[in-house]
Design an enzyme around this catalytic site. Structure first.
Site, PDB file in Angstrom:
ATOM      1  N   GLU A   1      48.758 -69.095 -41.637  1.00 36.93           N
ATOM      2  CA  GLU A   1      50.221 -69.212 -41.232  1.00 36.93           C
ATOM      3  C   GLU A   1      51.035 -68.611 -42.500  1.00 36.93           C
ATOM      4  O   GLU A   1      50.873 -69.278 -43.701  1.00 36.93           O
ATOM      5  CB  GLU A   1      50.324 -70.794 -40.829  1.00 36.93           C
ATOM      6  N   HIS A   2      51.953 -68.054 -42.168  1.00 35.83           N
ATOM      7  CA  HIS A   2      52.560 -67.231 -43.306  1.00 35.83           C
ATOM      8  C   HIS A   2      53.917 -67.852 -43.869  1.00 35.83           C
ATOM      9  O   HIS A   2      54.402 -67.585 -45.132  1.00 35.83           O
ATOM     10  CB  HIS A   2      53.013 -65.824 -42.800  1.00 35.83           C
ATOM     11  N   CYS A   3      54.291 -68.720 -43.358  1.00 41.88           N
ATOM     12  CA  CYS A   3      55.547 -69.516 -43.943  1.00 41.88           C
ATOM     13  C   CYS A   3      55.595 -69.731 -45.487  1.00 41.88           C
ATOM     14  O   CYS A   3      56.620 -69.353 -46.027  1.00 41.88           O
ATOM     15  CB  CYS A   3      56.184 -70.413 -43.088  1.00 41.88           C
TER      16      CYS A   3
END
Length: 612
Positions: free
Chosen positions: A315-317
């Protein structure tokens, strides 16, 4: 906790701050960057709005002054501190496939459970070293890099919101210090289990103990989950819709405890029934496999196929590719996760994680499953692999490896689609405090001249070589500017976001015409979205396209090989397959072109756009 300069976060407060460009600098660069993509009329319209944007009494001056004030505040590490949450957590589409990224690891020949147990043990070992700040800071070309993102590797979960998401993570005011969770989530056949990976005294379980626990979980979860019961499907929904579903879950007794287990887990382990037919099938499944066997909001999900092949979905956040590469290189470098501090303790405790679901929630889960399956099916992908070309070959030809492949992409795209289109490349900026990435736009006037010369029958090889080398030199120069924080897009974007957040307070209530100009809209409408992840431990890197016409290009460029994963919406798949064919041709053609001239002794620029 250890102390001294080799501790994980030792350099964080002494790293230089990322510079805030002036308004004039960003506007001048913006015009330079967008110009090659525009018609004369489009450029003239954009130039007029830039001039209006820069007027001394204009709203842009107030927005930039507000950003300067924010950057000077105590406790602010970077003028981008607010930008990143808005950029990542503010997106309202689904993050599964659209935002999360994957790595396919090198195969080890181990069985599924043996591979999974080793990966878990190694990851837990990394976490314990991180807790004690014994992960050495990464130093690149003599400069330490920010290690801040390591704080988001474990027990970090994105929480959906109706307007903007939030993040639940350790090392925060709400959850000071490292995570004290002792469990992970294990998915098998759509069933979810909590598995302890640390004993009650905090000692890690050995790989053998973990393998016993995983065998027990696979036996307990042997029957596939009933339709409409695998709640992980909900994490594939658009964010506001998932937020509403999460609220509905919380109205049922017991589901708050289940979500607590999910959201505090150190990471996910997804055990798949599938044996991928090839690398492409493996990458596709890592990126958008069965949503019921995932929780896409968890920062890290290790995925192991039935034949022992493995990879990771991220997950990139809070995490960029460079941080994940360091993590992956460390855990894959451990011999099967055998840590001397992990003596046998016996089979670890596990139990199912179950949600109370009424008919409406089951229907919601099933609808999410069906919609995401259709969305995945509407995405086309392919791989391109070069076993006879790598970074060393580009260097031997006197060219920056990243410049070489980026120019090959441009030539292939021109030949596949008939135009030079907006191209994004991610450039790492971790040498700055809280540094993440900068947005580089690849197309320059030199690129346009290069691709034109390559298909001009009147251009001789010397002309084509000169055009290539000029474009490559410009690429390296622009990448260096981006690494130095001298780029316009994120600065101007943050001014737009400040207007949205604080416009009334700052007296900026009129629309900002700059953001409707052809320059802004065309430059940011990607035909190609590119990022690199160089590691000998991974076979492929992958992510989805960013628009209905975009080709996502995730590439692993190593000294002796070059592997690429391409993704695009299925309605334009034919153009992607043509692009892949033209790219194979372009690599060979450019090698032949450059081999006819001796390499320049000073042209070995190592400016690579690292994973974003």
């Amino acid at each position: 906790m250890t102390s001294g300069q080799n501790t994980t976060f030792a350099y964080e407060d002494s790293l230089p701050r990322i510079p805030l460009p002036t308004l004039e600098e960003s506007c001048a660069r913006f015009l330079e960057w967008c110009a090659p993509l525009l018609t004369p009329d489009q450029l003239a319209a954009t130039e007029a709005e830039v001039a209006a944007f820069l007027r001394p009494d204009g709203p842009a001056r107030r927005l930039h002054a507000a950003l300067q004030e924010y950057d000077a505040q105590e406790g602010v590490h970077s003028w981008l501190d607010t930008f990143w949450p808005y950029r990542y957590l503010g997106r309202r589409d689904r993050i599964a496939l659209n935002a999360n990224f994957i790595f396919l690891f090198q195969d080890t020949g181990q069985s599924q459970v043996e591979r999974a147990a080793g990966l878990v043990a190694s990851a837990v070992g990394y976490k314990l070293l991180l807790d004690d700040e014994r992960i050495p800071p990464v130093v690149q070309r003599g400069r330490p890099l920010s290690m801040e993102q390591n704080k988001f590797l474990f027990s970090t979960t994105r929480i959906p919101g109706p307007v903007q998401d939030t993040v639940r993570a350790p090392y925060s005011e709400e959850w000071p210090g490292p995570s004290r969770a002792r469990h992970i989530l294990v998915f098998h056949r759509g069933n979810m289990f909590r598995l302890d990976v640390l004993g009650p005294d905090g000692r890690p379980y050995s790989p053998g103990d973990l393998a016993a626990g995983l065998h027990a979980i696979m036996k307990a979860g042997a029957a596939p989950a009933a339709p409409g019961t695998s709640v992980g499907h909900l994490t594939t929904k658009a964010r506001a819709e998932w937020a509403a579903s999460r609220e509905a879950l919380l109205t049922h007794p017991g589901n708050a405890d289940a979500l607590e287990t999910v959201e505090t887990a150190l990471f996910c382990l997804c055990l798949e029934d599938l044996v991928p037919a090839d690398d492409l099938a493996a990458c596709d499944h890592l990126l958008h496999g069965d949503g019921g066997n995932r929780w896409f909001d968890k920062a890290v999900s290790l995925i192991v196929f039935a034949d022992g092949q493995a990879g990771i979905n991220v997950e990139h956040c809070g995490l960029d590719g460079t941080t994940i590469l360091s993590f992956v290189d460390t855990i894959l470098g451990s011999p099967a996760g055998e840590h001397p501090e992990a003596p046998a303790q016996g089979e670890p405790d596990f139990r199912p994680v179950e949600f109370a679901l009424d008919d409406a929630l089951r229907a919601d889960v099933q609808a999410a499953a069906d919609a995401f399956a259709a969305y995945g099916a509407a995405t086309a992908a392919t791989t391109v692999s070069f076993e006879d070309f790598g970074a060393n070959h580009a260097k031997e030809l006197g060219v920056s490896p990243d410049a070489f492949v980026q120019l090959a992409y441009q030539l292939a795209h021109r030949r596949a689609k008939g135009l030079v289109g907006a191209t994004y490349e991610s450039i790492a900026t971790r040498q700055y405090r809280r540094g993440r990435t900068e947005a580089m736009r690849v197309v320059t006037p030199e690129v346009v001249r290069f691709v034109t010369a390559m298909d001009d029958p009147a251009a001789d090889p010397a002309t084509r070589r000169a055009a290539f080398l000029a474009a490559a030199a410009k690429h390296v120069a622009r990448a260096k500017e981006c690494q130095a924080g001298q780029a316009p897009e994120q600065h101007l974007w943050e001014l737009q976001l400040i207007a949205q957040r604080r416009g009334a307070e700052l007296g900026v209530t009129e629309p900002l015409a700059l953001y409707e100009t052809p320059g802004w809209t065309v430059m940011r409408d990607d035909y190609l979205s590119t990022s690199s992840a160089p590691s000998t431990n991974i076979r492929y890197f992958g992510f989805g396209a960013t628009s209905e016409k975009c080709i996502g290009i995730a590439y692993v460029l190593l000294p002796q090989r070059f592997n690429i994963y391409l993704s695009t919406p299925r309605p334009v798949a034919d153009a992607m397959f043509t692009f892949a064919d033209r790219l194979r041709e372009a690599i060979g053609e450019l090698r032949q072109l450059l081999a006819a001239t001796p390499p320049e002794p000073d042209a070995h620029g190592e400016m690579a756009g690292r994973a974003g």
